[in-house]
Design a protein around this motif. Structure first.
Motif, mmCIF file in Angstrom:
data_model
loop_
_atom_site.group_PDB
_atom_site.id
_atom_site.type_symbol
_atom_site.label_atom_id
_atom_site.label_comp_id
_atom_site.label_asym_id
_atom_site.label_seq_id
_atom_site.Cartn_x
_atom_site.Cartn_y
_atom_site.Cartn_z
ATOM 1 N N GLU A 137 26.172 -22.939 13.653
ATOM 2 C CA GLU A 137 27.046 -21.765 13.650
ATOM 3 C C GLU A 137 26.232 -20.471 13.695
ATOM 4 O OE1 GLU A 137 26.290 -23.073 9.401
ATOM 5 O OE2 GLU A 137 26.764 -24.036 11.323
ATOM 6 N N PHE A 138 25.013 -20.510 13.111
ATOM 7 C CA PHE A 138 24.144 -19.331 13.152
ATOM 8 C C PHE A 138 23.673 -19.085 14.577
ATOM 9 C CE2 PHE A 138 19.802 -17.573 13.009
ATOM 10 C CZ PHE A 138 20.042 -16.384 12.336
ATOM 11 N N GLY A 193 6.936 -9.291 -2.414
ATOM 12 C CA GLY A 193 6.904 -10.742 -2.447
ATOM 13 C C GLY A 193 8.278 -11.289 -2.777
ATOM 14 N N LEU A 194 8.644 -12.395 -2.162
ATOM 15 C CA LEU A 194 9.944 -13.009 -2.413
ATOM 16 C C LEU A 194 9.976 -13.631 -3.803
ATOM 17 C CD1 LEU A 194 10.441 -14.613 1.082
ATOM 18 C CD2 LEU A 194 11.980 -12.939 0.052
ATOM 19 N N GLU A 195 11.100 -13.530 -4.444
ATOM 20 C CA GLU A 195 11.268 -14.084 -5.785
ATOM 21 C C GLU A 195 11.003 -15.589 -5.765
ATOM 22 O OE1 GLU A 195 14.752 -14.378 -9.236
ATOM 23 O OE2 GLU A 195 15.119 -13.318 -7.349
ATOM 24 N N GLY A 196 10.085 -16.035 -6.654
ATOM 25 C CA GLY A 196 9.719 -17.445 -6.703
ATOM 26 C C GLY A 196 8.775 -17.881 -5.614
ATOM 27 N N GLY A 197 8.370 -16.961 -4.740
ATOM 28 C CA GLY A 197 7.425 -17.283 -3.682
ATOM 29 C C GLY A 197 7.985 -18.085 -2.533
ATOM 30 N N LYS A 198 9.297 -18.315 -2.522
ATOM 31 C CA LYS A 198 9.939 -19.081 -1.461
ATOM 32 C C LYS A 198 11.114 -18.287 -0.887
ATOM 33 C CE LYS A 198 7.750 -23.130 -2.138
ATOM 34 N NZ LYS A 198 6.847 -22.761 -3.241
ATOM 35 N N ILE A 199 11.552 -18.683 0.302
ATOM 36 C CA ILE A 199 12.707 -18.043 0.922
ATOM 37 C C ILE A 199 13.978 -18.669 0.374
ATOM 38 C CG2 ILE A 199 13.961 -17.690 3.092
ATOM 39 C CD1 ILE A 199 11.256 -17.568 4.500
ATOM 40 N N THR A 200 14.781 -17.869 -0.305
ATOM 41 C CA THR A 200 16.118 -18.259 -0.723
ATOM 42 C C THR A 200 17.084 -17.226 -0.160
ATOM 43 O OG1 THR A 200 16.040 -16.963 -2.771
ATOM 44 C CG2 THR A 200 15.246 -19.249 -2.877
ATOM 45 N N LYS A 201 18.333 -17.585 -0.081
ATOM 46 C CA LYS A 201 19.321 -16.653 0.451
ATOM 47 C C LYS A 201 19.388 -15.396 -0.404
ATOM 48 C CE LYS A 201 24.265 -16.156 1.467
ATOM 49 N NZ LYS A 201 25.591 -16.832 1.460
ATOM 50 N N ALA A 202 19.541 -15.562 -1.709
ATOM 51 C CA ALA A 202 19.680 -14.406 -2.601
ATOM 52 C C ALA A 202 18.408 -13.566 -2.626
ATOM 53 C CB ALA A 202 20.039 -14.873 -4.006
ATOM 54 N N SER A 242 1.200 -18.721 14.180
ATOM 55 C CA SER A 242 1.176 -19.747 15.226
ATOM 56 C C SER A 242 1.069 -21.161 14.686
ATOM 57 C CB SER A 242 -0.015 -19.482 16.162
ATOM 58 O OG SER A 242 -1.238 -19.498 15.426
ATOM 59 N N VAL A 243 1.000 -21.317 13.373
ATOM 60 C CA VAL A 243 0.772 -22.642 12.798
ATOM 61 C C VAL A 243 1.878 -23.052 11.822
ATOM 62 C CG1 VAL A 243 -0.794 -24.034 11.386
ATOM 63 C CG2 VAL A 243 -1.731 -22.426 13.055
ATOM 64 N N ILE A 244 2.293 -22.143 10.970
ATOM 65 C CA ILE A 244 3.182 -22.487 9.858
ATOM 66 C C ILE A 244 4.595 -22.796 10.331
ATOM 67 C CG2 ILE A 244 4.348 -21.493 7.827
ATOM 68 C CD1 ILE A 244 1.646 -20.025 7.316
ATOM 69 N N THR A 245 5.152 -23.848 9.762
ATOM 70 C CA THR A 245 6.546 -24.213 9.993
ATOM 71 C C THR A 245 7.277 -24.182 8.656
ATOM 72 O OG1 THR A 245 5.958 -25.641 11.855
ATOM 73 C CG2 THR A 245 8.117 -25.992 10.832
ATOM 74 N N LEU A 246 8.363 -23.431 8.584
ATOM 75 C CA LEU A 246 9.131 -23.331 7.347
ATOM 76 C C LEU A 246 9.779 -24.666 7.001
ATOM 77 C CD1 LEU A 246 11.111 -19.966 7.672
ATOM 78 C CD2 LEU A 246 9.208 -20.430 6.134
ATOM 79 N N LEU A 247 9.953 -24.900 5.707
ATOM 80 C CA LEU A 247 10.748 -26.039 5.266
ATOM 81 C C LEU A 247 12.186 -25.858 5.743
ATOM 82 C CD1 LEU A 247 9.448 -26.308 1.587
ATOM 83 C CD2 LEU A 247 8.877 -27.832 3.491
ATOM 84 N N PRO A 248 12.870 -26.952 6.085
ATOM 85 C CA PRO A 248 14.244 -26.836 6.579
ATOM 86 C C PRO A 248 15.162 -26.034 5.659
ATOM 87 C CG PRO A 248 13.431 -29.057 6.942
ATOM 88 C CD PRO A 248 12.380 -28.353 6.139
ATOM 89 N N ARG A 249 15.026 -26.206 4.345
ATOM 90 C CA ARG A 249 15.906 -25.464 3.436
ATOM 91 C C ARG A 249 15.618 -23.959 3.475
ATOM 92 N NH1 ARG A 249 12.513 -28.326 -0.118
ATOM 93 N NH2 ARG A 249 11.125 -27.039 -1.400
ATOM 94 N N GLU A 250 14.357 -23.592 3.755
ATOM 95 C CA GLU A 250 14.033 -22.170 3.859
ATOM 96 C C GLU A 250 14.566 -21.594 5.169
ATOM 97 O OE1 GLU A 250 10.353 -20.552 1.893
ATOM 98 O OE2 GLU A 250 9.637 -22.577 2.360
ATOM 99 N N VAL A 251 14.516 -22.385 6.245
ATOM 100 C CA VAL A 251 15.090 -21.949 7.524
ATOM 101 C C VAL A 251 16.575 -21.663 7.353
ATOM 102 C CG1 VAL A 251 15.620 -22.646 9.889
ATOM 103 C CG2 VAL A 251 13.380 -23.173 8.922
ATOM 104 N N ALA A 269 18.205 -21.035 4.510
ATOM 105 C CA ALA A 269 18.404 -19.905 3.596
ATOM 106 C C ALA A 269 18.182 -18.573 4.304
ATOM 107 C CB ALA A 269 17.471 -20.028 2.396
ATOM 108 N N LEU A 270 17.148 -18.509 5.150
ATOM 109 C CA LEU A 270 16.865 -17.274 5.876
ATOM 110 C C LEU A 270 17.993 -16.957 6.857
ATOM 111 C CD1 LEU A 270 15.130 -14.917 6.729
ATOM 112 C CD2 LEU A 270 13.693 -16.490 8.058
ATOM 113 N N ALA A 271 18.487 -17.976 7.556
ATOM 114 C CA ALA A 271 19.591 -17.774 8.496
ATOM 115 C C ALA A 271 20.835 -17.265 7.759
ATOM 116 C CB ALA A 271 19.907 -19.065 9.226
ATOM 117 N N GLU A 272 21.120 -17.840 6.598
ATOM 118 C CA GLU A 272 22.291 -17.414 5.825
ATOM 119 C C GLU A 272 22.139 -15.979 5.331
ATOM 120 O OE1 GLU A 272 22.507 -20.383 2.816
ATOM 121 O OE2 GLU A 272 23.608 -21.821 4.077
ATOM 122 N N ALA A 273 20.926 -15.610 4.910
ATOM 123 C CA ALA A 273 20.682 -14.244 4.447
ATOM 124 C C ALA A 273 20.858 -13.237 5.576
ATOM 125 C CB ALA A 273 19.280 -14.139 3.851
ATOM 126 N N LEU A 274 20.343 -13.573 6.760
ATOM 127 C CA LEU A 274 20.497 -12.685 7.919
ATOM 128 C C LEU A 274 21.971 -12.561 8.308
ATOM 129 C CD1 LEU A 274 17.471 -13.980 10.027
ATOM 130 C CD2 LEU A 274 17.627 -11.751 8.920
#
Length: 466
Positions: free
Chosen positions: A325-326, A405-414, A287-296, A298-303
């Motif tokens: 487009e997503f 855990g995600l590689e590098g601790g952040k959301i990336t597409k790969a 209910s508090v955390i907001t993803l960084l725009p680049r992570e948003v 990357a996650l959309a592209e991965a999905l």
């Protein structure tokens, strides 16, 4: 005809940020239901109480009473953009704002406080009870491992030194935390920042907890009895009453009737009913955390690329924050959903995670969310941010082996695509689900009428009201 005063008056002091207010109210309402002649004054800010109390309850319905404490904000408040600003301003007002609110409540009710329940963060509860001569019961809403780390703050600093956070040292000198690295610890455990009110609060907490009559923990006796035993060596008493989110809602089975629309306003369960078993990615960062725009992005592209069905509990406006487009591909004319994707502003998380269609949970590693993933038997993909979340991530990935855990601790597409593939389509995911099943059954037993968490809740009720 005058209303007789309550038999007892219990004060409840909340840390009014993040996800602390709702679970505290859940505990208090359970206790209050067993003692209708006891009044519970629930002290939080106008904002935090307004988020959890209905208008009727706030105006005095029942025996749990909403009481407002000063939030510390100036009359004309212009946010600076610093994420912790409201927390810091609130903490500058404590404990005076709570003392003032409690004294006002005692005058209004005509009965002094006989027991004080507080968030464990609010270290000054120990001072309040010394002044009033009553019992103090702090509640710890995270898991037992982070609590043990806080209890050992002094030893950790002495052993690791003030530099810490090097990813080269483990806590092998603390039984039960041998797999935890210094980088996994909350930063406040490694060092004190005297310029931060939050850091000072966390600094004062461990020693204060040693004086508490009991410390209530959002866990269950069977989950990690060794850690509980370690805590018992330092604290007077531990009462595990978790998962707290299940206290007012008994476990459901998949054969039960679907949720009523009022409990699921965005039709999440109905949409899940149309998906294949163990196929859906449920996404929520609390209910508090907001993803960084680049992570948003990357996650959309991965999905998009994996084309797996997903249910995303999205904070904010998808049309503003997600790639256009997503959003177009993920929606129909009726709204933010289609046959393979659904984006909602809120989801009934506990019921979602119990649904047979959910195959993996992408989460911020909040402890309550992880407990709910256990309840549903769902493995996790982990993206921690702060506080206890890195410790929780490490425990899930290395100790319990129920998440990735995600590689590098952040959301990336790969990295996200690789994690989804491992959990949903490879042997590793199947093995994780197999490891969670006994834990799911353990929680069901603990929350049953004669289970350990229910019995501990009864002990807490006795301690508070008798």
């Amino acid at each position: 005809m005058s209303v007789p005063p309550p038999r007892k008056h219990v004060g409840v002091c909340v840390f009014p940020f993040a996800s602390h207010t709702s679970p505290m109210l859940a505990i208090v309402r359970q206790i209050a239901a067993s003692a209708p002649d006891v009044l519970f004054s629930f002290f939080g800010t106008k904002t935090s109480n307004g988020q959890v109390f209905s208008k009727e309850a706030a105006e005095g319905g029942g025996n749990v009473r909403s009481c407002v404490v000063d939030d510390g904000l100036p009359e004309v408040y212009v946010p600076s953009g610093y994420p912790m600003e409201t927390v810091e301003l609130f903490l500058k007002a404590v404990p005076g704002n709570f003392y003032k609110a409690i004294e006002a409540a005692e005058r209004a009710v005509g009965v002094k406080i006989s027991c004080l329940i507080t968030d464990a963060f609010l270290w000054f509860g120990a001072e309040m009870v010394r002044d009033k001569g009553v019992r103090w019961i702090p509640v710890w809403f995270s898991g037992p491992q982070p609590l043990l780390a806080h209890v050992y703050t002094d030893l950790i600093r002495e052993t690791l030194g003030s530099e810490g956070l090097q990813d080269s040292k483990t806590l092998d000198f603390i039984p039960g935390l041998e797999s935890i690295r210094d980088k996994d610890l909350p930063s406040e455990v490694i060092r004190l920042d005297p310029t931060s009110q939050f850091s000072v609060m966390i600094e004062k907490m461990p020693q204060s907890l040693l004086t508490a009559a009991t410390v209530v923990v959002n866990s269950l006796d069977e989950l990690n009895p060794f850690i509980t035993a370690q805590l018992q060596k330092h604290l007077k008493k531990i009462l595990n009453v978790g998962p707290i989110s299940m206290l007012s809602t008994p476990p459901k089975t998949e054969k039960e009737a679907p949720l009523l629309p009022a409990a699921d306003p965005h039709g999440c369960i109905q949409w899940l009913n149309e998906q294949p078993p163990a196929s859906v990615v449920y996404i929520s960062f609390g209910s508090v955390i907001t993803l960084l725009p680049r992570e948003v992005t990357a996650l959309a592209e991965a999905l998009d690329e994996t084309a797996v069905p997903f249910l995303w509990s999205f904070r904010g406006d998808p049309n503003e924050q997600l790639p256009p487009e997503f959003v177009t591909r993920s929606t129909t004319a009726e709204g933010c959903s289609n046959s393979k994707s659904k984006i909602v502003p809120w989801a009934p998380q506990l019921d979602v995670l119990r649904h047979s269609s959910v195959g993996v949970f992408l989460t911020h590693c909040g402890w309550n969310s992880l407990l709910e993933s256990f309840t549903g038997g769902v493995p996790t993909i982990l993206r921690p941010f702060y506080g206890d979340q890195n410790m929780n991530c490490r425990c899930m990935e290395v100790v319990m082996r129920m998440g990735i855990g995600l590689e590098g601790g952040k959301i990336t597409k790969a990295g996200t695509m690789a994690a989804l593939r491992r959990v949903l389509f490879e042997k590793e995911g199947k093995e994780m689900r197999g490891r969670i099943v006994p834990l799911k059954e353990m929680i069901a037993r603990a929350m049953a009428a004669s289970g350990s968490s229910r019995k501990n809740l009864e002990s807490l009720m006795e301690m508070v009201t008798k």
